[in-house]
Design a protein around this motif. Structure first.
Motif, mmCIF file in Angstrom:
data_model
loop_
_atom_site.group_PDB
_atom_site.id
_atom_site.type_symbol
_atom_site.label_atom_id
_atom_site.label_comp_id
_atom_site.label_asym_id
_atom_site.label_seq_id
_atom_site.Cartn_x
_atom_site.Cartn_y
_atom_site.Cartn_z
ATOM 1 N N PHE A 94 -19.312 -18.972 5.950
ATOM 2 C CA PHE A 94 -19.370 -19.737 4.773
ATOM 3 C C PHE A 94 -18.521 -19.418 3.826
ATOM 4 N N ASP A 95 -18.287 -18.117 3.410
ATOM 5 C CA ASP A 95 -17.079 -17.781 2.531
ATOM 6 C C ASP A 95 -15.860 -18.508 2.764
ATOM 7 N N LEU A 96 -15.331 -18.342 4.147
ATOM 8 C CA LEU A 96 -14.269 -18.847 4.729
ATOM 9 C C LEU A 96 -14.002 -20.513 4.328
ATOM 10 N N LEU A 97 -15.353 -21.212 4.454
ATOM 11 C CA LEU A 97 -15.291 -22.546 4.473
ATOM 12 C C LEU A 97 -15.335 -23.104 3.023
ATOM 13 N N ARG A 98 -16.002 -22.163 2.045
ATOM 14 C CA ARG A 98 -15.872 -22.544 0.835
ATOM 15 C C ARG A 98 -14.519 -22.518 0.087
#
Length: 481
Positions: A94-98
């Motif tokens: 989720f960090d990478l997608l954000r």
């Protein structure tokens, strides 16, 4: 200010002048100046005009020449062959997608942060600070301030039908902290597994597994979680989203609730994640399970979907047997949440401002939901959409032989973010996408879904896309879901 063109001490043009230069309404400029002033970046000095008094910390200290800002290094753009959608999602997915750049962000779980009630919050904060005794600035109760716990019991009684005493409520930094603190409490009680819905939230599974709890999957159908399958797991606890199941949007039926009650009375524990039940558009919210299962349920909620995740304010109403252990863990973790935001939130609840904010959001979200449904009907004909009656997202499934991770990767390469449904599955199931609409303007929603349709057709080797099912009105089916 962010790229260094305006430094501290710079004077901004008059609102009429800038509106004329940019060819926009003066009201747009006035609102922009107001927000920047509230954020502490600008200050009005009457005849001295509007002056920059603070700039973002990352802003360059030197000015530069020309129309282009200094070069900024952006995160690499994931591609269809990139690591973001390859294999099982990692804990940092989720960090990478954000961090991934995109023109249109359709990731679920994002509230409309532009709608945050800044004026009401500032008014409540001033009122709180004006009458706040100095003693209240010291260390507080690890359970949360008495004012917020009283306001929460009133709010939950009005909106969710929950009857609880303020002493039963523990204020936490959101559902994530609740799960982190509950994990050792459950393990000490001999519970080493928490069954989860399938499909169900990947983030929830990650938090439970981080707490060394197994997460056996339980299938979800049109009535909610299958209680017979829950029994078969042998798990003594289950985490559910019964008011608006994530991600399918199913509301647990009355018969299924009665089955679940019988399971709980035999010694089961229900963790009820009431993550967005107040966002109901086509009928009143169903009562929380906690109204039936006070001694067998642990109720979790927060303001992350109603106000902003950055506030880090949530709550849990644990069963009596786990309350003291949970409070002890909260005490030794952080001595309790920050006091001032709790007091401000309590005032918003007591004054009625929070309910007014909820009414405003319902109107805005319904309009955006309807826009996304129309766009799906146009650009992904034949796709099945669920979860339209409530919440901040829609789930779209399709019958084509295109993996949803490939479709999500292709969409991201074209500037659109979303979640593949397979991220939220442990068991096999049809491919799909989970699409958030609450934080995205109407025009961008239409553009984003059109890009998804284009990506699907290209992955299908130029095919026409999913075929429209004869004799079926998609949009009316969606609104009944």
């Amino acid at each position: 200010m962010a790229d260094g063109r305006l430094t501290v001490g710079s004077t901004l043009p008059a609102t009429r002048v800038l509106a004329a230069e940019l060819r926009v309404s003066r009201g747009v400029i006035v609102e922009a100046y107001r927000r920047l002033t509230e954020d502490g970046h600008l200050e009005g000095r009457r005849r001295g005009g509007t002056t920059v008094v603070a700039v973002p910390a990352a802003a360059p200290t030197a000015r530069f020449v020309g129309d282009e800002p200094p070069h900024m290094t952006a995160p690499p753009r994931p591609t269809a062959a990139g690591t973001l959608f390859d294999g099982a999602p990692g804990v940092d997915v989720f960090d990478l997608l954000r961090a991934a750049p995109a023109r249109v962000d359709l990731t679920p779980g994002r509230p409309d942060l532009t709608a945050f009630p800044r004026a009401a919050w500032l008014k409540a904060e001033r009122a709180v600070l004006t009458g706040l005794p100095a003693d209240n600035l010291g260390y507080g109760d690890p359970r949360g301030t008495p004012q917020l716990r009283r306001a929460l019991t009133d709010w939950l009684a009005r909106t969710r039908g929950i009857r609880a005493d303020p002493d039963e409520v523990v204020v936490l930094a959101g559902t994530s902290q609740a799960l982190s603190l509950l994990a050792p409490v459950l393990r000490a009680d001999g519970i080493d597994a928490v069954a989860v819905e399938d499909p169900g939230s990947l983030g929830i599974r990650q938090h439970l597994r981080h707490g060394n709890l197994a997460t056996p999957p339980v299938p979800v159908d049109g009535d909610g979680v299958r209680v017979a399958a829950l029994r078969a797991t042998g798990a003594r606890a289950v985490l559910l989203t019964p008011a608006h199941q994530f991600p399918t949007g199913v509301v647990m039926s009355g018969e299924r609730r009665r089955e679940l009650l019988r399971w709980a009375q035999e010694g089961g524990l229900i963790l009820e994640d009431d993550y967005d039940a107040e966002h109901r558009y086509d009928r009143p919210p169903v009562p929380a399970l906690r109204t039936l299962l006070a001694d067998h349920g642990c109720y979790l909620g927060s303001v992350s979907k109603l106000l902003a995740p950055a506030l880090r304010i949530g709550w849990v109403i644990p069963p009596r047997r786990h309350r003291d252990a949970l409070i002890d863990l909260k005490r030794f973790t952080d001595l309790g949440n920050a006091v001032l935001p709790q007091l401000v939130l309590a005032r918003l609840m007591a004054s009625g401002d929070l309910e007014r904010q909820l009414r405003l959001l319902r109107v805005r979200h319904r309009r955006r939901r309807d826009t996304m449904i129309r766009a799906v009907v146009e650009h992904l004909p034949g796709a099945v959409v669920r979860g339209a009656a409530a919440g901040l997202h829609l789930t779209v499934t399709y019958e084509a032989d295109v993996p949803d991770t490939e479709l999500a990767a292709a969409a991201l390469a074209r500037g659109v973010k979303c979640h593949p449904l397979s991220w939220h599955r442990q068991l096999p199931g049809p491919p799909g996408l989970v699409l958030g609409y609450a934080a995205t303007p109407v025009r961008a929603l239409t553009e984003g879904v059109a890009i998804l349709g284009q990506a699907w057709r290209e992955l299908s080797r130029g095919g026409p896309g999913p075929t429209r099912r004869k004799g079926r009105h998609l949009s009316s089916d969606l609104l009944r879901d």
